[in-house]
Design an enzyme around this catalytic site. Structure first.
Site, short mmCIF file in Angstrom:
data_model
loop_
_atom_site.label_atom_id
_atom_site.label_comp_id
_atom_site.label_asym_id
_atom_site.label_seq_id
_atom_site.Cartn_x
_atom_site.Cartn_y
_atom_site.Cartn_z
CG ASP A 177 -3.10 -11.25 -1.60
OD1 ASP A 177 -1.87 -11.15 -1.70
OD2 ASP A 177 -3.78 -12.06 -2.26
CG ASP A 213 -24.09 25.63 -3.46
OD1 ASP A 213 -23.14 25.68 -4.26
OD2 ASP A 213 -24.03 26.11 -2.31
CD GLU A 232 -23.74 26.10 0.85
OE1 GLU A 232 -24.44 26.35 -0.12
OE2 GLU A 232 -22.83 26.85 1.25
CG ASP A 260 -7.44 -14.31 -4.64
OD1 ASP A 260 -6.26 -14.31 -4.26
OD2 ASP A 260 -7.90 -15.15 -5.43
CG ASP A 313 -1.33 -12.98 -5.81
OD1 ASP A 313 -0.12 -13.19 -5.99
OD2 ASP A 313 -2.11 -13.84 -5.36
CG ASN A 342 -18.83 36.37 -5.67
OD1 ASN A 342 -18.88 36.99 -6.72
ND2 ASN A 342 -19.49 35.24 -5.46
CG ASN A 360 -24.16 30.03 -1.47
OD1 ASN A 360 -23.30 30.00 -2.34
ND2 ASN A 360 -24.05 29.39 -0.33
#
Length: 917
Positions: free
Chosen positions: A663, A756, A341, A659, A383, A727, A752
């Site tokens: 483009d 994390d 998560e 630029d 370019d 696991n 967990n």
């Protein structure tokens, strides 16, 4: 209306006010190859170019004294403001809601809802409702979503502050009771039919048809890529068609600028009905998925499919061997344990950290995922003008008619450039810069201006007439072909010689040779038109000259101009190529000029492909062509975008640096669009990354940081996926053999969450040099192989722990389940955390590669937490019990064995696949 002046102020200077756009666009794209103008709009511009000025004025029901206020009001209601489309930022609440739109978070929300029913609504009345699981999962969801939102929102706001929009004013003539009144008004106020006055330095505020001009030259590089200004005329242009609109000599386009001269024009198209605005409309909206988006999606769904298969199996096995209620609860908890998560949060934290690093090195990140794409980029399309070159014209050489350097040619060119009365263009500035102040001062001292014959589009040359004390001399410089037609002689070694056909052929060859070197060639010629001592001279008294006097001239020599390569360009190209990035040049400029520059900076220019050559190719054919071609010239906006799309179709991660408005479609189509802070606004808005300097060298740090971000993200994914995979095997075996569930559901959630949280330090981890040496792309198949090889290793030592607890410590009955669960918890959380140091590098951990201090502290803290928890009141409240001290030597042996086996497996994996992370 304010600040109006008298009609005499028509040609006054412009004023500008700068406003800052504090918006950032949402993460959306749309196919950028959309046609820029519809047929009706394009044809209207063609008709205006072909018609004479009076006809155009009449067609728009206007005149040179301007529109009356009532008509202006009606047209403003009809056409709207003279503004182009821009992506708008989503409100903060919408951005916050989007932070929850993630498959992992969706799973956690679903599990939280299930726990509400299992632990609260349908809880055992004797025990009462238990909110622990619901609160734990909800905290996981909220922390992940809030941090993700804050990181992206803060980054977006910081990037938005760097986007500047220039709101310019323009001189508009309006009819006030029959009197033309001209004043400075915001460009947004323009409507079709308005009369605008333009002078050097002005932005052209809309698409216009010039009515009167005086030496007017327009910089159209942002549209065409051509560095040399385009001369404009008020005469009809019958040759203009839809395909050649940008070359129309009597049209001006929104966003371009006046380099020199003055002009008056009638407005044809405003806002979205302009060339600029229609292109802006075409690129606002949905963007295609990038390599990063696709990669994350593949990883996410691989893990989700894995979980959806394993969790029901765990549930059924436990249900058949135990009671179904505890089996369901354990299945739900297992799903949480298998869900990474924190992936969205860790990815966002990685990207945000990378964005801060890059900002300190003059690279501003507008879209966080683009950092990963920079790291994955294996093709950089750029370019030429201003990126590989200095974006300025220099006089490279001044030659005589034999091709040798000639001070005489420079002398006459300096006379021409110095004495012209109009504002000088880039070519004149280059001549005077080459001559230097001493030569220019001598020119001014030794000559007196008599007259001037201004430049016009048909002649493509301009002349000045000076009195050098002996005669009146016409000094002309201009396009070679047109000027040679006016010459009858050439100056060789200080004497005049007839210009024969054979010599004309030799001169043509000389010019062609210089063109092949990428030079823009102009010719210089002179004609002596009056001897003061000759009373029969053609011109006497007050001398007035016209273009008819440009005849019977003597060719002096040639001027060779070049937009020189940047000093840093060659090293930057070499560095990028050394990092595994192929550099492709895609420009609207001349093929010969492009080839010359590319050769000088180290880009292969043996073959140059032009835009018309690719029009009939399929994307597949174009992708194959791009594999063996590095330089593309004379490319229009649609062709640029198609080429980028083709390279992406061919499996490349493509970055595009540009630029100009030409483009913008390619910037949107690329995996990562790169622009500069001096770019046109629509190019900056199209880009994902903005460079504060238009220089390829600043990209190198961005590339390295992108790869660093990718590697640290993949560390988390591979570590978590492999440990989760292992696991599952452990849980399957334990569920099938044990008379009780192998781990307490709430303890699974706590483990967990602790793991994390420690992984949030990964964005600050060190990365080995070999992991930064080449482009990094998402490889879901390789992740699967990693999981299959490394994951089961943890199961081996889980099983030895099961045996230890069952046979040595006699935790083999439901009455001793807590002891078994506590023993596995300590081994599981420490091995899962300790193995981070084994998996984060392909080298020998702690010796060949050491984690950063934040990672060392965080993982160390989790290990200590795991050791202490069963001995604490909180842990015992969760159902854990203290372990006997005799357990810990066994634990050390298990962990050492796990590290040795993992290191051996790592070497085998690297021999097989050539990489680790």
């Amino acid at each position: 209306m304010q600040n109006f002046s008298t009609p005499l102020d028509v040609l006054g200077r412009r004023t500008e006010t700068v406003a800052h756009d504090h918006s950032s666009r949402p993460d959306v794209r749309r196919d950028a190859t959309t046609t820029t103008l519809d047929n009706r709009q394009a044809q209207a511009l063609v008709d205006a170019a072909r018609a004479d000025a009076d006809t155009v004025l009449s067609a728009h029901s206007t005149s040179l004294i301007g529109l009356v206020p009532e008509v202006v009001g009606v047209r403003r209601l009809q056409y709207g403001p003279n503004a182009v489309d821009h992506d708008k930022p989503a409100p903060a609440i919408v951005q916050f809601a989007r932070a929850f739109v993630n498959p992992f978070i969706a799973i956690l929300i679903f599990l939280a809802v299930v726990m509400v029913f299992t632990d609260v609504v349908f809880a055992d009345p004797a025990d009462g409702p238990d909110y622990t699981g619901v609160i734990t999962v909800s905290v996981m969801v909220l922390v992940s979503a809030v941090l993700r939102f804050w990181q992206e929102y803060r980054s977006g706001q910081a990037a938005a502050k760097l986007k500047a929009m220039v709101t310019a004013t323009t001189a508009i003539t309006r009819n006030r009771n029959g009197i033309p009144v001209t004043g400075e008004l915001p460009m947004d106020d323009l409507v079709p039919g308005d009369i605008v006055s333009l002078a050097a330095g002005d932005m052209i505020p809309a698409d216009v048809r010039f009515v009167t001009v005086n030496d007017l030259q327009i910089n159209q590089a942002m549209l065409t890529g051509e560095a040399v200004p385009a001369a404009k005329t008020a005469a009809p242009a019958d040759e203009v068609g839809v395909a050649t609109l940008l070359d129309a000599p009597n049209l001006g386009f929104m966003g371009t600028s006046v380099v020199s001269g003055t002009g008056v024009a009638v407005v044809l198209g405003t806002g979205r009905r302009s060339y600029f605005g229609s292109m802006s409309s075409a690129i606002v909206g949905e963007r295609p998925e990038t390599a990063f988006d696709v990669g994350i999606k593949k990883v996410s769904y691989t893990l989700i499919r894995f979980m959806l298969i394993m969790v029901p199996v765990v549930f059924v096995i436990n249900g058949l061997t135990k009671d179904w209620t505890s089996a369901f609860l354990f299945g739900v908890t297992t799903a949480v344990g298998l869900t990474p998560e924190m992936l969205p949060l860790i990815v966002t934290a990685n990207l945000a950290k990378g964005a801060g690093f890059m900002a300190r090195r003059k690279v501003i990140v507008k879209r966080l995922p683009s950092i990963q794409n920079v790291g994955a980029m294996d093709v950089l399309a750029t370019d030429k003008t201003g990126t590989l070159t200095e974006d300025r014209i220099v006089l490279e050489r001044h030659l005589d008619v034999d091709g040798h350097d000639s001070d005489t040619t420079l002398w006459y060119a300096t006379i021409n450039s110095h004495f012209q009365t109009g504002l000088r263009n880039l070519l004149d500035e280059a001549v005077l810069a080459s001559a230097g102040p001493l030569v220019t001062a001598r020119v001014a001292r030794d000559n007196v201006l008599v007259d001037e014959i201004p430049f016009d589009f048909d002649r493509r040359r301009m002349s000045v007439v000076v009195d050098d004390g002996l005669s009146h001399v016409i000094v002309t410089k201009g396009a070679v072909e047109e000027l040679l037609d006016r010459c009858v002689a050439e100056s060789r070694n200080g004497t005049e010689a007839p210009l024969t056909e054979a010599r004309r052929a030799e001169l043509d060859a000389l010019v062609a040779e210089q063109n092949a070197l990428g030079m823009r060639v102009l010719a210089v010629a002179i004609a002596s038109v009056r001897d003061p001592n000759d009373g029969n001279a053609e011109h006497t008294g007050c001398a007035e000259y016209s273009k008819d006097d440009e005849r019977d001239m003597t060719l002096v020599g040639f001027l060779l101009f070049l937009d020189p390569p940047k000093a840093s360009a060659s090293a930057a190209v070499t560095s990028l190529q050394g990092h595994g990035i192929a550099v492709k040049v895609i420009t609207g400029d001349n093929p010969l000029v492009a080839a010359k520059v590319c050769r000088e900076v180290g880009v292969d220019a043996d073959r140059v492909v032009t835009g018309p050559e690719i029009d009939d190719m399929s994307l597949t054919e174009l992708a194959e062509l791009a594999e063996r071609t590095s330089v593309f010239a004379k490319m229009n906006p649609t062709q640029k975008a198609r080429l980028v799309e083709a390279m992406r179709t061919g499996g490349h991660t493509v970055g595009f640096l540009g630029d100009g408005i030409n483009d913008a479609p390619a910037l949107r189509t690329a995996d990562v669009g790169i622009s500069v802070d001096t770019a046109v606004d629509i190019a900056k808005e199209s880009a994902d990354i903005i460079l504060l300097e238009k220089d390829l060298t600043v990209l190198e740090a961005g590339v390295i940081e992108g790869r660093r971000t990718f590697v640290n993200t993949m560390k988390y994914i591979k570590m978590t996926a492999s440990s989760n995979f292992g696991n599952v095997f452990s849980i399957l075996v334990a569920s099938a053999l044990l008379p009780f569930i192998p781990m307490i559901p709430l303890v699974v959630l706590v483990q967990n969450l602790a793991y994390d949280l420690s992984m949030l330090t990964l964005p600050w981890d060190r990365v080995d040099e070999e992991d930064l040496a080449r482009p990094r792309t998402w490889q879901t198949g390789r992740l699967g192989k990693f999981m299959v090889l490394i994951g089961p290793l943890s199961s081996i030592f889980d099983l030895t722990t099961f045996a230890l607890m069952w046979f040595v410590f006699a935790a083999n009955s439901p009455e001793h389940a807590a002891l078994f669960q506590s023993g596995w918890f300590i081994e599981s959380i420490i091995s899962q955390t300790l193995i981070v140091h084994m998996l984060r590098t392909g080298r020998v951990p702690f010796v060949g590669s050491r984690a950063s201090l934040p990672v060392l502290l965080a993982t160390g803290a989790v290990c200590v937490f795991g050791l202490v928890l069963p001995f604490s009141g909180f842990g015992q409240g969760l159902g854990l019990v203290p372990l006997p001290w005799s357990y810990f030597p066994w634990l050390v042996t298990t962990l050492v064995g796990y590290c040795l086996v993992t290191q051996a497996a790592k070497r085998a994996f690297m021999r097989r696949y050539g990489e680790w992370i």
